[in-house]
Structure formats: structure tokens, C-alpha cells
Design a protein around this motif. Structure first.
Motif, PDB file in Angstrom:
ATOM      1  N   TYR A   1      55.603  29.816  21.779  1.00 36.63           N
ATOM      2  CA  TYR A   1      55.798  30.190  20.377  1.00 36.63           C
ATOM      3  C   TYR A   1      57.282  30.342  20.047  1.00 36.63           C
ATOM      4  CZ  TYR A   1      55.613  32.906  16.053  1.00 36.63           C
ATOM      5  OH  TYR A   1      55.780  33.361  14.761  1.00 36.63           O
ATOM      6  N   ARG A   2      57.685  29.805  18.898  1.00 35.57           N
ATOM      7  CA  ARG A   2      59.042  29.985  18.378  1.00 35.57           C
ATOM      8  C   ARG A   2      58.941  30.367  16.906  1.00 35.57           C
ATOM      9  NH1 ARG A   2      62.319  24.697  19.382  1.00 35.57           N
ATOM     10  NH2 ARG A   2      60.306  23.758  18.887  1.00 35.57           N
ATOM     11  N   GLU A   3      59.842  31.235  16.472  1.00 35.09           N
ATOM     12  CA  GLU A   3      59.810  31.675  15.086  1.00 35.09           C
ATOM     13  C   GLU A   3      60.359  30.581  14.168  1.00 35.09           C
ATOM     14  OE1 GLU A   3      58.305  32.990  12.626  1.00 35.09           O
ATOM     15  OE2 GLU A   3      58.159  34.803  13.851  1.00 35.09           O
ATOM     16  N   ASN A   4      60.031  30.673  12.886  1.00 34.24           N
ATOM     17  CA  ASN A   4      60.398  29.615  11.946  1.00 34.24           C
ATOM     18  C   ASN A   4      61.905  29.371  11.866  1.00 34.24           C
ATOM     19  OD1 ASN A   4      60.837  32.086  10.657  1.00 34.24           O
ATOM     20  ND2 ASN A   4      60.274  31.336   8.627  1.00 34.24           N
ATOM     21  N   THR A   5      62.693  30.411  12.028  1.00 33.94           N
ATOM     22  CA  THR A   5      64.151  30.259  11.939  1.00 33.94           C
ATOM     23  C   THR A   5      64.714  29.388  13.059  1.00 33.94           C
ATOM     24  OG1 THR A   5      64.332  32.395  13.069  1.00 33.94           O
ATOM     25  CG2 THR A   5      64.550  32.405  10.670  1.00 33.94           C
ATOM     26  N   SER A   6      63.927  29.170  14.112  1.00 36.88           N
ATOM     27  CA  SER A   6      64.359  28.290  15.205  1.00 36.88           C
ATOM     28  C   SER A   6      63.935  26.842  14.989  1.00 36.88           C
ATOM     29  CB  SER A   6      63.771  28.784  16.536  1.00 36.88           C
ATOM     30  OG  SER A   6      64.216  30.083  16.842  1.00 36.88           O
ATOM     31  N   LEU A   7      63.144  26.611  13.942  1.00 36.69           N
ATOM     32  CA  LEU A   7      62.535  25.301  13.756  1.00 36.69           C
ATOM     33  C   LEU A   7      63.024  24.547  12.523  1.00 36.69           C
ATOM     34  CD1 LEU A   7      58.825  26.319  14.498  1.00 36.69           C
ATOM     35  CD2 LEU A   7      60.480  25.367  16.109  1.00 36.69           C
ATOM     36  N   ILE A   8      63.785  25.233  11.671  1.00 36.01           N
ATOM     37  CA  ILE A   8      64.104  24.646  10.384  1.00 36.01           C
ATOM     38  C   ILE A   8      65.450  25.170   9.891  1.00 36.01           C
ATOM     39  CG2 ILE A   8      62.757  26.445   9.222  1.00 36.01           C
ATOM     40  CD1 ILE A   8      62.046  24.406   7.049  1.00 36.01           C
ATOM     41  N   GLN A   9      66.201  24.336   9.216  1.00 33.15           N
ATOM     42  CA  GLN A   9      67.518  24.741   8.723  1.00 33.15           C
ATOM     43  C   GLN A   9      67.392  25.756   7.589  1.00 33.15           C
ATOM     44  OE1 GLN A   9      70.467  21.575   8.062  1.00 33.15           O
ATOM     45  NE2 GLN A   9      69.013  20.147   9.002  1.00 33.15           N
ATOM     46  N   GLU A  10      68.422  26.576   7.463  1.00 35.24           N
ATOM     47  CA  GLU A  10      68.424  27.634   6.462  1.00 35.24           C
ATOM     48  C   GLU A  10      68.301  27.083   5.039  1.00 35.24           C
ATOM     49  OE1 GLU A  10      68.645  31.391   4.672  1.00 35.24           O
ATOM     50  OE2 GLU A  10      68.183  30.787   6.749  1.00 35.24           O
ATOM     51  N   LYS A  11      68.893  25.938   4.755  1.00 37.47           N
ATOM     52  CA  LYS A  11      68.830  25.392   3.399  1.00 37.47           C
ATOM     53  C   LYS A  11      67.391  25.074   2.996  1.00 37.47           C
ATOM     54  CE  LYS A  11      69.800  20.576   4.734  1.00 37.47           C
ATOM     55  NZ  LYS A  11      70.670  19.395   4.457  1.00 37.47           N
ATOM     56  N   TYR A  12      66.574  24.640   3.953  1.00 33.21           N
ATOM     57  CA  TYR A  12      65.177  24.372   3.655  1.00 33.21           C
ATOM     58  C   TYR A  12      64.402  25.674   3.479  1.00 33.21           C
ATOM     59  CZ  TYR A  12      66.283  19.631   5.277  1.00 33.21           C
ATOM     60  OH  TYR A  12      66.834  18.380   5.442  1.00 33.21           O
ATOM     61  N   LEU A  13      64.707  26.670   4.309  1.00 35.38           N
ATOM     62  CA  LEU A  13      64.043  27.968   4.173  1.00 35.38           C
ATOM     63  C   LEU A  13      64.313  28.584   2.802  1.00 35.38           C
ATOM     64  CD1 LEU A  13      64.641  29.584   7.689  1.00 35.38           C
ATOM     65  CD2 LEU A  13      62.496  28.669   6.776  1.00 35.38           C
ATOM     66  N   LYS A  14      65.535  28.461   2.326  1.00 35.25           N
ATOM     67  CA  LYS A  14      65.880  29.014   1.021  1.00 35.25           C
ATOM     68  C   LYS A  14      65.084  28.331  -0.084  1.00 35.25           C
ATOM     69  CE  LYS A  14      70.573  30.697   1.934  1.00 35.25           C
ATOM     70  NZ  LYS A  14      72.020  30.545   1.598  1.00 35.25           N
ATOM     71  N   ALA A  15      64.963  27.023  -0.009  1.00 38.68           N
ATOM     72  CA  ALA A  15      64.189  26.303  -1.024  1.00 38.68           C
ATOM     73  C   ALA A  15      62.716  26.683  -0.974  1.00 38.68           C
ATOM     74  CB  ALA A  15      64.355  24.794  -0.821  1.00 38.68           C
ATOM     75  N   LEU A  16      62.164  26.785   0.224  1.00 37.27           N
ATOM     76  CA  LEU A  16      60.752  27.128   0.372  1.00 37.27           C
ATOM     77  C   LEU A  16      60.465  28.570  -0.033  1.00 37.27           C
ATOM     78  CD1 LEU A  16      60.189  25.338   3.789  1.00 37.27           C
ATOM     79  CD2 LEU A  16      59.057  24.723   1.648  1.00 37.27           C
ATOM     80  N   SER A  17      61.432  29.455   0.132  1.00 37.28           N
ATOM     81  CA  SER A  17      61.228  30.875  -0.155  1.00 37.28           C
ATOM     82  C   SER A  17      61.038  31.149  -1.645  1.00 37.28           C
ATOM     83  CB  SER A  17      62.404  31.707   0.369  1.00 37.28           C
ATOM     84  OG  SER A  17      63.582  31.445  -0.372  1.00 37.28           O
ATOM     85  N   ILE A  18      61.321  30.178  -2.501  1.00 37.75           N
ATOM     86  CA  ILE A  18      61.150  30.379  -3.940  1.00 37.75           C
ATOM     87  C   ILE A  18      59.676  30.556  -4.280  1.00 37.75           C
ATOM     88  CG2 ILE A  18      61.409  29.240  -6.197  1.00 37.75           C
ATOM     89  CD1 ILE A  18      63.919  27.888  -5.084  1.00 37.75           C
ATOM     90  N   TRP A  19      58.797  29.930  -3.481  1.00 38.92           N
ATOM     91  CA  TRP A  19      57.364  30.074  -3.746  1.00 38.92           C
ATOM     92  C   TRP A  19      56.913  31.472  -3.319  1.00 38.92           C
ATOM     93  CZ3 TRP A  19      54.482  27.271  -6.799  1.00 38.92           C
ATOM     94  CH2 TRP A  19      53.092  27.481  -6.803  1.00 38.92           C
ATOM     95  N   PRO A  20      56.385  32.297  -4.254  1.00 49.40           N
ATOM     96  CA  PRO A  20      56.099  33.707  -3.924  1.00 49.40           C
ATOM     97  C   PRO A  20      54.988  33.883  -2.903  1.00 49.40           C
ATOM     98  CG  PRO A  20      55.286  33.137  -6.123  1.00 49.40           C
ATOM     99  CD  PRO A  20      56.118  31.976  -5.667  1.00 49.40           C
ATOM    100  N   GLY A  21      54.159  32.879  -2.718  1.00 49.22           N
ATOM    101  CA  GLY A  21      53.066  33.005  -1.754  1.00 49.22           C
ATOM    102  C   GLY A  21      53.477  32.775  -0.308  1.00 49.22           C
ATOM    103  N   TYR A  22      54.702  32.283  -0.100  1.00 51.35           N
ATOM    104  CA  TYR A  22      55.160  32.006   1.262  1.00 51.35           C
ATOM    105  C   TYR A  22      55.918  33.224   1.813  1.00 51.35           C
ATOM    106  CZ  TYR A  22      54.229  26.997   0.581  1.00 51.35           C
ATOM    107  OH  TYR A  22      53.634  25.792   0.363  1.00 51.35           O
ATOM    108  N   LYS A  23      55.645  33.544   3.058  1.00 50.84           N
ATOM    109  CA  LYS A  23      56.377  34.603   3.756  1.00 50.84           C
ATOM    110  C   LYS A  23      57.403  33.932   4.650  1.00 50.84           C
ATOM    111  CE  LYS A  23      55.763  38.547   6.858  1.00 50.84           C
ATOM    112  NZ  LYS A  23      54.818  39.290   7.733  1.00 50.84           N
TER     113      LYS A  23
END
Length: 244
Positions: free
Chosen positions: A220-242
Motif C-alpha cells: 500500500y502507498r498513499e495517494n501523495t506517492s502516486l500522483i503529482q501535486e498539481k493533479y491533486l489540487k485539480a481533483l480536490s475541487i470536487w467536494p466529494g473527493y477526500k
């Protein structure tokens, strides 16, 4: 063009977080939705990407403010990705034609008939555009693959976990409730389908565990190890995503 070959279809299920994606570089693959944001996307033989969402690339976004901001942010990142990986082929909804054009971008719409196909072709037997997984399996059949392995398509087996690989956490155990069973019963007449699980099996399609398929233990690896921060920021706009 792919007759006699196997392929992978990568979904966005949380089980991806426990898999070494590079272990799936032995076959051609199809990536659904946001999987191309994964850090290991460049390290696999992914020749096809499918985004089924209508109007995703529209500069006006969706109907609700949160939907508009989310679509604008994520589609911008995806456009950059299409430019960066121009050797791969992208299949998007025809509604996006005015907003996204490139030599490696192709368009899909269920209401466009293809008279070259037999009357008993799968797209004439059932709705193959009800979600990105159906569209991706249709593409695999259309390309002539003999067998498809589903990776990160977690609702196809039991036990199943909800949420996505780019979200924080291990997901939540849930019952798949015969997810897409009717579609799979039809699709199996056209292509062999096997879902790759961390554990468990599927009651209506073939299944194999990640360890059996790769000879690797899940890690198991956490999401921050699998994806760049710029993508996380874009995805975080959706309120249903943690995301964080």
C-alpha cells in the motif's frame, strides 16, 4: 489491429494504491478517466485513453459552480497531458469536438451508427456508452483484443472497496451488488474478461489476484506517492473527493 493479444484496462479504483503499476507493462493497455495522472503512466504500454464525460473540455464547464470549476481545472491538466504524451491515442465524447482537437484525439458517441459492423456487434446489442468502463471494453473489442484484464475496477469483485486511488485512505468496504453484471454477460460473448483483485473473486466474470498475476505482494502507498501535486489540487475541487 490487436487480434490475438491481451490487454489491460486501468480503472480508478482504490486497489491501484497497493499495486506496482510497472508490473503491468507487459501488455498494451487502455486507461480510464484520471488514470493517466498516475506517476507510472509513462512506464506502461498504454496506447489508448478513454474519457467518456460529455462537455469535459468545454471552457464553460458544467451546470453547477463546483462542477464547472472541477471540469475546467482537470481538463486543463488533461490537455497538457495529451500534448506531453502525443504518441498515445485519446478517445473522448463527441460533445468536446469544438474544444479539444489533436491528431491523436478521436471522438465517440453512441448515436453515430457504423454500418460496417455486423447487426450482432455488441454496441447494437446493449448500451456501451453508459460509463467509461463499458466504453473501454467496447474499444478493446473494436480493436480486436482477445482478452482484457481489469485493473482497479473494484466494483467488479467481492470484497470491494469504494473511493479512488488518487484519494486519501484505504477506501471503504462495500458490496458490489452485481455491478454491470448484465453488460458483462453480453460482453463475454465478444471478449474474455478477467478482473484482477487484491483478494476475493467475482461471481460473474473470471478473476485472479494481483499476487497470482504478477508474483508480487501488494504494497500500500498513499495517494501523495502516486500522483503529482498539481493533479491533486485539480481533483480536490470536487467536494466529494477526500484528497488531503
Amino acid at each position: 489491429t490487436c487480434h490475438g493479444e491481451d490487454c489491460y484496462i486501468f480503472g480508478d479504483g482504490v486497489s491501484i494504491k497497493s499495486m506496482d503499476i510497472k508490473a503491468f507493462s507487459d501488455k498494451k493497455s487502455i486507461a480510464c478517466n484520471f488514470f493517466p495522472f498516475h506517476n507510472d503512466f509513462p512506464n506502461i504500454n498504454c496506447q489508448y485513453c478513454v474519457v467518456a464525460e460529455p462537455w469535459w473540455f468545454s471552457p464553460f464547464g458544467g451546470y453547477r459552480p463546483m462542477e464547472r470549476d472541477f471540469l475546467i481545472a482537470t481538463s486543463k491538466e488533461y490537455k497538457d497531458l495529451i500534448d506531453q504524451y502525443s504518441d498515445r491515442n485519446y478517445f473522448i465524447n463527441l460533445s468536446n469536438y469544438p474544444f479539444m482537437r489533436a491528431e491523436n484525439v478521436f471522438y465517440m458517441l453512441k448515436d453515430i451508427p457504423d454500418n460496417r459492423l455486423a447487426d450482432d456487434f455488441i454496441s447494437k446489442m446493449t448500451d456501451c456508452f453508459e460509463g467509461v468502463l463499458r466504453s473501454s471494453i467496447l474499444l478493446a473489442i473494436y480493436l480486436g483484443f482477445d482478452r482484457v484484464f481489469l485493473v482497479g475496477c473494484d466494483y467488479t469483485h467481492s470484497p470491494s472497496r469504494s473511493h479512488h486511488w488518487y484519494e486519501k485512505g484505504h477506501g471503504v468496504f462495500t458490496e458490489p451488488l452485481e455491478y454491470q453484471k448484465e453488460f458483462f454477460e453480453i460482453a463475454k460473448e465478444y471478449i474474455n474478461i478477467c478482473t484482477i483483485t487484491l483478494d476475493g473473486t467475482s461471481p460473474y466474470i473470471d478473476s485472479i489476484t494481483y499476487k497470482e498475476h504478477t508474483n508480487l505482494e501488494p504494497v500500500y502507498r498513499e495517494n501523495t506517492s502516486l500522483i503529482q501535486e498539481k493533479y491533486l489540487k485539480a481533483l480536490s475541487i470536487w467536494p466529494g473527493y477526500k484528497i488531503y
